[in-house]
Motif scaffolding. Structure first.
Motif, PDB file in Angstrom:
ATOM      1  N   SER A  14      -6.179  -3.986   3.138  1.00  0.00           N
ATOM      2  CA  SER A  14      -6.897  -2.790   2.897  1.00  0.00           C
ATOM      3  C   SER A  14      -6.498  -1.654   3.990  1.00  0.00           C
ATOM      4  N   GLY A  15      -5.898  -1.862   5.006  1.00  0.00           N
ATOM      5  CA  GLY A  15      -5.384  -1.017   6.153  1.00  0.00           C
ATOM      6  C   GLY A  15      -6.493  -1.107   7.389  1.00  0.00           C
ATOM      7  N   SER A  37      -2.099  -4.186  -1.999  1.00  0.00           N
ATOM      8  CA  SER A  37      -3.058  -3.170  -1.582  1.00  0.00           C
ATOM      9  C   SER A  37      -3.526  -2.610  -2.954  1.00  0.00           C
ATOM     10  N   VAL A  38      -4.715  -2.138  -3.080  1.00  0.00           N
ATOM     11  CA  VAL A  38      -5.213  -1.678  -4.346  1.00  0.00           C
ATOM     12  C   VAL A  38      -5.730  -0.159  -3.845  1.00  0.00           C
ATOM     13  N   ALA A  39      -4.991   0.820  -4.691  1.00  0.00           N
ATOM     14  CA  ALA A  39      -5.351   2.168  -4.819  1.00  0.00           C
ATOM     15  C   ALA A  39      -6.441   2.327  -5.797  1.00  0.00           C
ATOM     16  N   LEU A  48      -4.378   3.368   2.757  1.00  0.00           N
ATOM     17  CA  LEU A  48      -3.230   3.012   1.991  1.00  0.00           C
ATOM     18  C   LEU A  48      -2.004   2.976   2.763  1.00  0.00           C
ATOM     19  N   GLU A  49      -1.826   4.290   3.508  1.00  0.00           N
ATOM     20  CA  GLU A  49      -0.869   4.400   4.213  1.00  0.00           C
ATOM     21  C   GLU A  49      -0.799   3.237   5.456  1.00  0.00           C
ATOM     22  N   THR A 193      -4.379   0.661  12.507  1.00  0.00           N
ATOM     23  CA  THR A 193      -5.275   0.245  11.149  1.00  0.00           C
ATOM     24  C   THR A 193      -6.186   1.379  11.489  1.00  0.00           C
ATOM     25  N   VAL A 194      -6.723   1.635   9.885  1.00  0.00           N
ATOM     26  CA  VAL A 194      -7.714   2.482   9.544  1.00  0.00           C
ATOM     27  C   VAL A 194      -8.832   1.726   8.995  1.00  0.00           C
ATOM     28  N   SER A 195      -9.950   1.943   9.324  1.00  0.00           N
ATOM     29  CA  SER A 195     -11.347   1.456   8.751  1.00  0.00           C
ATOM     30  C   SER A 195     -12.346   2.324   8.381  1.00  0.00           C
ATOM     31  N   CYS A 196     -12.236   3.629   8.755  1.00  0.00           N
ATOM     32  CA  CYS A 196     -13.151   4.601   8.270  1.00  0.00           C
ATOM     33  C   CYS A 196     -13.467   4.921   6.806  1.00  0.00           C
TER      34      CYS A 196
END
Length: 231
Positions: A14-15, A37-39, A48-49, A193-196
């Protein structure tokens, strides 16, 4: 004597910090990681990035993004014009399911992962779902993962004729602090990583949504510096 071929694994990414640690665990156990990953129409592309960035950093042999339009059915603050709750104890254990729950998201993602695993000849699907420090989503519980694994073995050629399908959820019983410590042990760069739920275009976090609060709590309880970039 012939060399043993590496075991292939499809890992949902998920990133965020959980899926990054999941990749690292799979790699440590000797799997060749095919990251997926799923957009699905989520609020921003930053995660996604981050998925692609983290997959490469952690040694995945490839990273694929599949596009599914869940905005067409809506029903969630992540896929419709519904405000993301801020500074709200959505994970306080009162039993309600928050509006950030995306209907059937994990079922859909695991189904796509299952299809790709069959194509790759992989018997192993990995996901970073967690049932300890989480937002109360019904598709993050052990019962769901166990039920999906049963379905996978009933509904596929690999399950009926092959070695069978296994769904790995190594973080299921870990707290966010446990996950943070495990990631540090495995060399995960959490700054990547990005969780927000509503990160900006640069991937900076709001610091107020449920995902941000759980993440910050994890680093705090683990006694680790929080590498998250905030707005």
């Amino acid at each position: 004597m012939s060399e043993t071929l590496p075991r292939k694994a499809v890992v949902l990414v998920s990133g965020g910090m959980d899926s990054a640690v999941t990749i690292a665990i799979a790699r440590e156990q000797g799997y060749q990681v095919h990251a997926l990953s799923v957009a699905y129409g989520q609020r921003h592309s930053s995660e996604l990035e981050a998925s692609e960035r983290v997959s490469k950093m952690l040694g995945a042999v490839e990273h694929k993004t599949v596009h599914i339009d869940l905005r067409s059915i809506g029903g969630s603050a992540l896929t419709a014009d519904i405000a993301v709750p801020l500074d709200d104890d959505a994970h306080d254990g009162d039993g309600h399911i928050p509006v950030t729950y995306v209907p059937a998201r994990n079922t859909i993602m695991l189904s796509i992962a299952l299809g790709w695993a069959e194509v790759l000849g992989s018997a192993d699907i990995w996901c970073g779902v967690n049932a300890v420090d989480y937002s109360g989503y019904p598709d993050c519980r052990p019962a769901f993962v166990e039920a999906f694994e049963r379905l996978a073995n009933l509904a596929t050629k690999a399950g009926v004729e092959g070695a069978g399908i296994r769904v790995h959820a190594p973080l299921m019983a870990m707290s966010k602090a446990d996950i943070a410590r495990e990631g540090v042990r495995l060399g995960v760069d959490f700054a990547a990583t990005v969780s927000c739920y509503q990160a900006d275009v640069a991937g900076r976090a709001c610091g107020h949504c449920d995902a941000c609060r759980l993440r910050a709590q994890g680093f705090r309880e683990a006694g680790l510096p929080d590498p998250t970039r905030y707005v």
